[in-house]
Design a protein around this motif. Structure first.
Motif, PDB file in Angstrom:
ATOM      1  N   TYR A  41       0.693  -1.137   0.001  1.00 22.78           N
ATOM      2  CA  TYR A  41       0.062  -0.002   0.136  1.00 22.78           C
ATOM      3  C   TYR A  41       0.758   1.196  -0.060  1.00 22.78           C
ATOM      4  CZ  TYR A  41      -2.855   3.667   2.273  1.00 22.78           C
ATOM      5  OH  TYR A  41      -3.177   4.932   2.757  1.00 22.78           O
ATOM      6  N   ARG A  42       1.870   1.198   0.863  1.00 24.10           N
ATOM      7  CA  ARG A  42       2.841   2.349   1.014  1.00 24.10           C
ATOM      8  C   ARG A  42       3.664   2.693  -0.246  1.00 24.10           C
ATOM      9  NH1 ARG A  42       4.800   1.483   7.110  1.00 24.10           N
ATOM     10  NH2 ARG A  42       2.796   2.264   8.048  1.00 24.10           N
ATOM     11  N   THR A  43       3.694   1.573  -1.225  1.00 26.41           N
ATOM     12  CA  THR A  43       4.632   1.968  -2.478  1.00 26.41           C
ATOM     13  C   THR A  43       3.542   2.739  -3.298  1.00 26.41           C
ATOM     14  OG1 THR A  43       3.545  -0.222  -3.401  1.00 26.41           O
ATOM     15  CG2 THR A  43       5.722  -0.234  -2.194  1.00 26.41           C
ATOM     16  N   LYS A  44       2.320   2.923  -3.152  1.00 34.94           N
ATOM     17  CA  LYS A  44       1.506   3.555  -4.039  1.00 34.94           C
ATOM     18  C   LYS A  44       1.387   5.067  -3.557  1.00 34.94           C
ATOM     19  CE  LYS A  44       0.703  -0.254  -5.959  1.00 34.94           C
ATOM     20  NZ  LYS A  44       1.116  -0.520  -7.344  1.00 34.94           N
ATOM     21  N   ILE A  45       1.899   5.523  -2.494  1.00 37.86           N
ATOM     22  CA  ILE A  45       1.854   6.777  -1.910  1.00 37.86           C
ATOM     23  C   ILE A  45       3.076   7.539  -1.782  1.00 37.86           C
ATOM     24  CG2 ILE A  45       1.041   8.144   0.282  1.00 37.86           C
ATOM     25  CD1 ILE A  45      -0.855   5.917   0.790  1.00 37.86           C
ATOM     26  N   GLY A  46       3.202   8.738  -2.160  1.00 36.59           N
ATOM     27  CA  GLY A  46       4.279   9.570  -2.040  1.00 36.59           C
ATOM     28  C   GLY A  46       4.292  10.355  -0.814  1.00 36.59           C
ATOM     29  N   TYR A  47       5.348  10.596   0.119  1.00 38.07           N
ATOM     30  CA  TYR A  47       5.469  11.187   1.390  1.00 38.07           C
ATOM     31  C   TYR A  47       6.651  12.114   1.305  1.00 38.07           C
ATOM     32  CZ  TYR A  47       5.297  11.872   6.317  1.00 38.07           C
ATOM     33  OH  TYR A  47       5.355  12.406   7.602  1.00 38.07           O
ATOM     34  N   VAL A  48       6.575  13.336   1.496  1.00 33.17           N
ATOM     35  CA  VAL A  48       7.961  14.315   2.011  1.00 33.17           C
ATOM     36  C   VAL A  48       7.616  14.872   3.076  1.00 33.17           C
ATOM     37  CG1 VAL A  48       9.036  16.069   0.916  1.00 33.17           C
ATOM     38  CG2 VAL A  48       7.992  14.509  -0.605  1.00 33.17           C
ATOM     39  N   GLN A  49       8.407  14.722   3.892  1.00 36.28           N
ATOM     40  CA  GLN A  49       8.703  15.352   5.419  1.00 36.28           C
ATOM     41  C   GLN A  49       9.120  17.022   5.415  1.00 36.28           C
ATOM     42  OE1 GLN A  49      10.140  11.711   6.733  1.00 36.28           O
ATOM     43  NE2 GLN A  49       9.027  12.151   8.690  1.00 36.28           N
TER      44      GLN A  49
ATOM     45  N   LEU B  14      12.176  15.371  -2.471  1.00 33.67           N
ATOM     46  CA  LEU B  14      10.900  15.396  -3.333  1.00 33.67           C
ATOM     47  C   LEU B  14      11.160  14.765  -4.738  1.00 33.67           C
ATOM     48  CD1 LEU B  14       8.101  16.723  -3.651  1.00 33.67           C
ATOM     49  CD2 LEU B  14       9.161  18.733  -4.645  1.00 33.67           C
ATOM     50  N   ALA B  15      12.409  14.743  -5.112  1.00 32.92           N
ATOM     51  CA  ALA B  15      12.667  13.991  -6.318  1.00 32.92           C
ATOM     52  C   ALA B  15      12.638  12.630  -6.107  1.00 32.92           C
ATOM     53  CB  ALA B  15      14.183  14.466  -6.730  1.00 32.92           C
ATOM     54  N   ARG B  16      13.045  12.190  -4.808  1.00 31.27           N
ATOM     55  CA  ARG B  16      13.182  10.726  -4.476  1.00 31.27           C
ATOM     56  C   ARG B  16      11.678  10.299  -4.425  1.00 31.27           C
ATOM     57  NH1 ARG B  16      15.947   9.834   1.223  1.00 31.27           N
ATOM     58  NH2 ARG B  16      13.969  10.894   1.759  1.00 31.27           N
ATOM     59  N   THR B  17      10.723  10.893  -4.175  1.00 33.55           N
ATOM     60  CA  THR B  17       9.532  10.647  -3.877  1.00 33.55           C
ATOM     61  C   THR B  17       8.690  10.712  -5.406  1.00 33.55           C
ATOM     62  OG1 THR B  17       9.227  11.501  -1.752  1.00 33.55           O
ATOM     63  CG2 THR B  17       7.199  11.331  -2.881  1.00 33.55           C
ATOM     64  N   LEU B  18       8.869  11.868  -6.325  1.00 34.07           N
ATOM     65  CA  LEU B  18       8.285  11.830  -7.415  1.00 34.07           C
ATOM     66  C   LEU B  18       8.711  10.830  -8.483  1.00 34.07           C
ATOM     67  CD1 LEU B  18       8.121  15.761  -7.660  1.00 34.07           C
ATOM     68  CD2 LEU B  18       6.445  14.155  -7.071  1.00 34.07           C
ATOM     69  N   ILE B  19       9.867  10.375  -8.350  1.00 30.39           N
ATOM     70  CA  ILE B  19      10.425   9.289  -9.249  1.00 30.39           C
ATOM     71  C   ILE B  19       9.705   7.906  -9.089  1.00 30.39           C
ATOM     72  CG2 ILE B  19      12.117   7.927  -8.037  1.00 30.39           C
ATOM     73  CD1 ILE B  19      13.935   8.074 -10.048  1.00 30.39           C
ATOM     74  N   ARG B  20       8.778   7.940  -8.129  1.00 32.81           N
ATOM     75  CA  ARG B  20       7.812   6.664  -7.885  1.00 32.81           C
ATOM     76  C   ARG B  20       6.660   6.928  -8.580  1.00 32.81           C
ATOM     77  NH1 ARG B  20       7.998   5.195  -1.550  1.00 32.81           N
ATOM     78  NH2 ARG B  20       7.319   3.097  -2.480  1.00 32.81           N
ATOM     79  N   ARG B  21       6.327   8.014  -9.111  1.00 37.80           N
ATOM     80  CA  ARG B  21       5.043   8.649  -9.835  1.00 37.80           C
ATOM     81  C   ARG B  21       3.826   8.070  -9.072  1.00 37.80           C
ATOM     82  NH1 ARG B  21       6.664  11.979 -13.362  1.00 37.80           N
ATOM     83  NH2 ARG B  21       4.857  12.042 -14.269  1.00 37.80           N
TER      84      ARG B  21
ATOM     85  N   LYS C 103       0.296   8.286  -7.107  1.00 37.52           N
ATOM     86  CA  LYS C 103      -0.983   8.864  -7.377  1.00 37.52           C
ATOM     87  C   LYS C 103      -1.773   9.527  -6.136  1.00 37.52           C
ATOM     88  CE  LYS C 103      -1.708   7.635 -11.778  1.00 37.52           C
ATOM     89  NZ  LYS C 103      -1.656   8.713 -12.779  1.00 37.52           N
ATOM     90  N   ILE C 104      -1.108   9.419  -4.984  1.00 38.65           N
ATOM     91  CA  ILE C 104      -1.359  10.144  -3.803  1.00 38.65           C
ATOM     92  C   ILE C 104      -0.117  10.879  -3.281  1.00 38.65           C
ATOM     93  CG2 ILE C 104      -2.484   9.914  -1.380  1.00 38.65           C
ATOM     94  CD1 ILE C 104      -4.191   7.815  -2.166  1.00 38.65           C
ATOM     95  N   LEU C 105      -0.052  11.874  -3.241  1.00 34.07           N
ATOM     96  CA  LEU C 105       1.275  12.814  -2.530  1.00 34.07           C
ATOM     97  C   LEU C 105       0.762  13.489  -1.494  1.00 34.07           C
ATOM     98  CD1 LEU C 105       4.327  13.408  -3.331  1.00 34.07           C
ATOM     99  CD2 LEU C 105       3.454  15.186  -4.651  1.00 34.07           C
ATOM    100  N   ILE C 106       1.577  13.264  -0.433  1.00 32.86           N
ATOM    101  CA  ILE C 106       1.303  13.880   0.948  1.00 32.86           C
ATOM    102  C   ILE C 106       2.736  14.922   1.132  1.00 32.86           C
ATOM    103  CG2 ILE C 106       1.151  13.791   3.441  1.00 32.86           C
ATOM    104  CD1 ILE C 106       0.132  10.885   2.808  1.00 32.86           C
ATOM    105  N   LEU C 107       2.548  16.043   1.315  1.00 37.93           N
ATOM    106  CA  LEU C 107       3.604  17.009   1.585  1.00 37.93           C
ATOM    107  C   LEU C 107       3.257  17.325   2.993  1.00 37.93           C
ATOM    108  CD1 LEU C 107       3.365  18.837  -1.944  1.00 37.93           C
ATOM    109  CD2 LEU C 107       4.842  16.896  -1.364  1.00 37.93           C
ATOM    110  N   ASP C 108       4.320  17.351   3.687  1.00 34.05           N
ATOM    111  CA  ASP C 108       3.967  17.683   4.967  1.00 34.05           C
ATOM    112  C   ASP C 108       5.187  18.921   5.291  1.00 34.05           C
ATOM    113  OD1 ASP C 108       3.779  18.308   7.859  1.00 34.05           O
ATOM    114  OD2 ASP C 108       4.119  16.110   8.498  1.00 34.05           O
ATOM    115  N   GLU C 109       4.734  19.911   5.068  1.00 36.67           N
ATOM    116  CA  GLU C 109       5.702  21.185   4.955  1.00 36.67           C
ATOM    117  C   GLU C 109       6.737  20.868   4.205  1.00 36.67           C
ATOM    118  OE1 GLU C 109       5.043  23.924   6.594  1.00 36.67           O
ATOM    119  OE2 GLU C 109       3.668  23.719   8.204  1.00 36.67           O
ATOM    120  N   ALA C 110       6.563  20.313   3.245  1.00 36.70           N
ATOM    121  CA  ALA C 110       7.568  19.896   2.223  1.00 36.70           C
ATOM    122  C   ALA C 110       8.491  21.012   1.565  1.00 36.70           C
ATOM    123  CB  ALA C 110       6.995  19.048   1.135  1.00 36.70           C
ATOM    124  N   THR C 111       7.732  22.305   1.537  1.00 35.59           N
ATOM    125  CA  THR C 111       8.650  23.066   0.921  1.00 35.59           C
ATOM    126  C   THR C 111       8.738  24.578   1.751  1.00 35.59           C
ATOM    127  OG1 THR C 111       6.338  24.480  -0.004  1.00 35.59           O
ATOM    128  CG2 THR C 111       7.446  22.720  -1.491  1.00 35.59           C
TER     129      THR C 111
END
Length: 575
Positions: free
Chosen positions: A404-412, A480-487, A489-497
């Protein structure tokens, strides 16, 4: 173990010449014969000594094989134990680190201490200590048998030493096991303090608090020192008593043996053999006592290891069904949640929220309102006390968590970059990614320009152990690049910028908006910065109690002077 017997026979072959001054009766009292045969144990002297040399050679080879074999087996077992323990720790949920088997939470320093120090004690027990214990046991049994063969009377006298030794060793072993575990726990606590202080060394220096930190560290050192001194005193009493008992026994055996020689029941060679066997056997008995002591230390360390291995995770990561089609609505239904380490503070009470597929949602609220907790629940780092989280109609508690977690992108907000090259860090998100995919991920995260300006480009080594230090914004973009390379479909950005400058943030948000609109990526942002919030199509506002007090578009909320969102702006909870 045959050496003392051979030495005794060699002594008995000593030629004592008879003369007018030495009578046959006196020679017999000495325990030797005036007419010495040329044979030793029925062998010619040269045959005897050649055989003895061969026996010693075989013994040396056997000792090498024993040490090597047991060390190899012990190290292999410990290597597997370390690997299994590390794998077990990585598979644990957040409850383990918040509470854990100790009920106070498992800290990194303590875990490192268990993996390194405790397993090393077990390695010593399994290799050298068991080897020495087996040798002592065999030597003791053989020595005791040979002593009975030489003189059963002296053997009976020596056996009187065994009961007090056994009782003393039993009590000492129990005490040393408890002390050993306590010392290992102290070392774990010291490792926690060390890790925490060294991670914050710049903060310590900025506040000039080195003396205070050294004092805190010395407190932990003193705990280890005091308990080690207790162990030393206990060992001193144990070994001192054993040494005293052994010396008294040896003197007693000599006295009794001399009387038996006078009575003609022993020869001088027999007494010499017996005393050497007594020394070997006594050493073996003391060796068994030391083996028992070290074994108790090993058991104390093993208790701490298997405490982790036997710990049952509340959230298994390998069980459940694997579902590919998770690209749908996200629903939080009647969520009640309390962090296990803060049972007196409720985060959510009957919280309900729905996020449509492909929406770009931003969650805002004051600190402590539960914004990041929503991402923790969606990633299933925690389970709610009641309620459920659904993704495309699937309860995430029924899903295989790793899949399940392979389908989600998460940036802290504070991403971790591993020691290695930039390329290796990006490939951590997708091991089989092509160079084109890496380049695209770098462009999406606005990292391409600054990475190419580095001397070695994507092969530049980063991490605390290298001289290449990235800024906070650069680290966030690499993450963020490490997360986006997985493409995902659900992207969680926790104060990522949060660490990006305004220009870089604008580029990144524009790229993410493109993914959201063109590829249907659902984006869930948690932010305090107005520049991040305004790029979202939907704003969810939480109050201090974790309740959703507003939900709408940015323009409608910002244009309403009495909205909760504007109140957040006025209170500076949103920058």
């Amino acid at each position: 173990m045959s050496l003392p017997l051979f030495i005794g026979k060699i002594i008995d072959t000593a030629e004592v010449p008879t003369s007018e001054n030495v009578s046959i009766e006196e020679v017999q009292v000495l325990g030797v014969s005036p007419n010495v045969p040329d044979l030793i144990l029925g062998l010619e002297p040269y045959q005897f000594y050649i055989g003895l040399g061969v026996l010693f050679t075989v013994g040396a080879v056997a000792n090498f094989g024993r040490s090597y074999l047991l060390r190899s087996v012990g190290e292999k077992l410990v290597a597997r134990l370390r690997s299994r323990l590390f794998s077990k720790i990585l598979a644990q949920d957040s409850y383990f680190f918040d509470i854990g088997p100790t009920k106070t939470g498992m800290k990194t320093g303590d875990l490192i201490s268990r993996i390194s120090s405790d397993t090393q004690i077990i390695a010593k027990t399994l290799s050298g200590n068991i080897s020495d214990g087996a040798r002592s046991l065999i030597s003791g049994l053989v020595g005791l048998s040979m002593m009975c063969f030489v003189s059963w009377k002296l053997t009976l006298c020596m056996s009187m030493i065994f009961p007090p030794l056994i009782v003393m060793s039993w009590f000492y072993g129990r005490k040393i096991k408890a002390l050993s575990r306590l010392i290992q726990e102290n070392i774990g606590a010291m490792s926690k303090v060390t890790e925490e202080k060294l991670n914050g060394v710049k903060t310590i220096q900025a506040f000039s608090q080195q003396k205070m930190m050294v004092h805190d560290y010395n407190v932990e050192i003193k705990e280890i020192f005091n308990n080690s001194i207790r162990e030393g005193k206990l060992a001193g009493i144990y070994y001192g008593f054993n040494g005293f008992l052994g010396n008294i026994t040896m003197i007693g055996l000599l006295v009794v043996g001399a009387k038996l020689i006078g009575m003609g029941e022993l020869t001088i060679g027999d007494l010499s053999s017996f005393m050497m066997y007594a020394v070997y056997t006594g050493s073996s008995v003391f060796g068994l006592g030391n083996f028992y002591t070290e074994l108790m230390k090993g058991i104390g360390a093993a208790d701490r290891i298997f405490e982790l291995i036997d710990y049952k995770s509340n959230i298994p990561i390998h069980l459940g069904k694997k579902v590919d089609n998770l690209y749908g609505d996200i629903n939080f239904q009647n969520i009640n949640f309390i962090y296990p380490s803060r049972k007196d503070s409720t985060i959510f009470r009957d919280m309900n929220m729905s996020i449509k597929q492909g929406q770009n949602v931003c969650i805002v609220g004051p600190s402590g309102s539960g914004k990041s907790t929503i991402s923790q629940l969606l990633l299933r780092f925690y389970d709610p006390q009641s309620g459920q989280v659904l993704v495309n109609g699937h309860n995430i508690q029924d899903l295989n968590l790793n899949f399940y977690r392979t389908k989600i992108g998460y940036v802290q907000q504070e991403p971790l970059l591993f020691s290695g090259t930039i390329k290796e860090n990006i490939l951590f998100g997708k091991e089989d990614a092509t160079f084109e995919e890496i380049e695209q991920a770098l462009r999406l995260s606005n990292s391409y320009a600054f990475v190419n300006n580095l001397p070695q480009g994507i092969e530049t080594k980063i991490g605390a152990s290298t001289s290449t230090q990235l800024s906070g914004g650069q680290r966030q973009r690499i993450s963020l690049a490490r997360t986006l390379i997985r493409r995902p479909k659900i992207l969680i950005l926790d104060e990522a910028t949060s660490a990006l400058d305004s220009i870089s943030e604008e580029i990144v948000m524009r790229n993410l908006s493109h993914l959201n609109k063109e590829e249907g990526v659902t984006i869930i942002s948690i932010a305090h910065r107005l520049s991040t919030i305004k790029n979202s199509e939907r704003i969810v506002v939480l109050n201090q109690e974790g309740e959703i007090v507003e939900d709408g578009k940015f323009d409608s909320l910002i244009s309403n002077p009495s909205s909760e969102f504007n109140k957040l702006l006025q209170s500076h909870s949103v920058e």
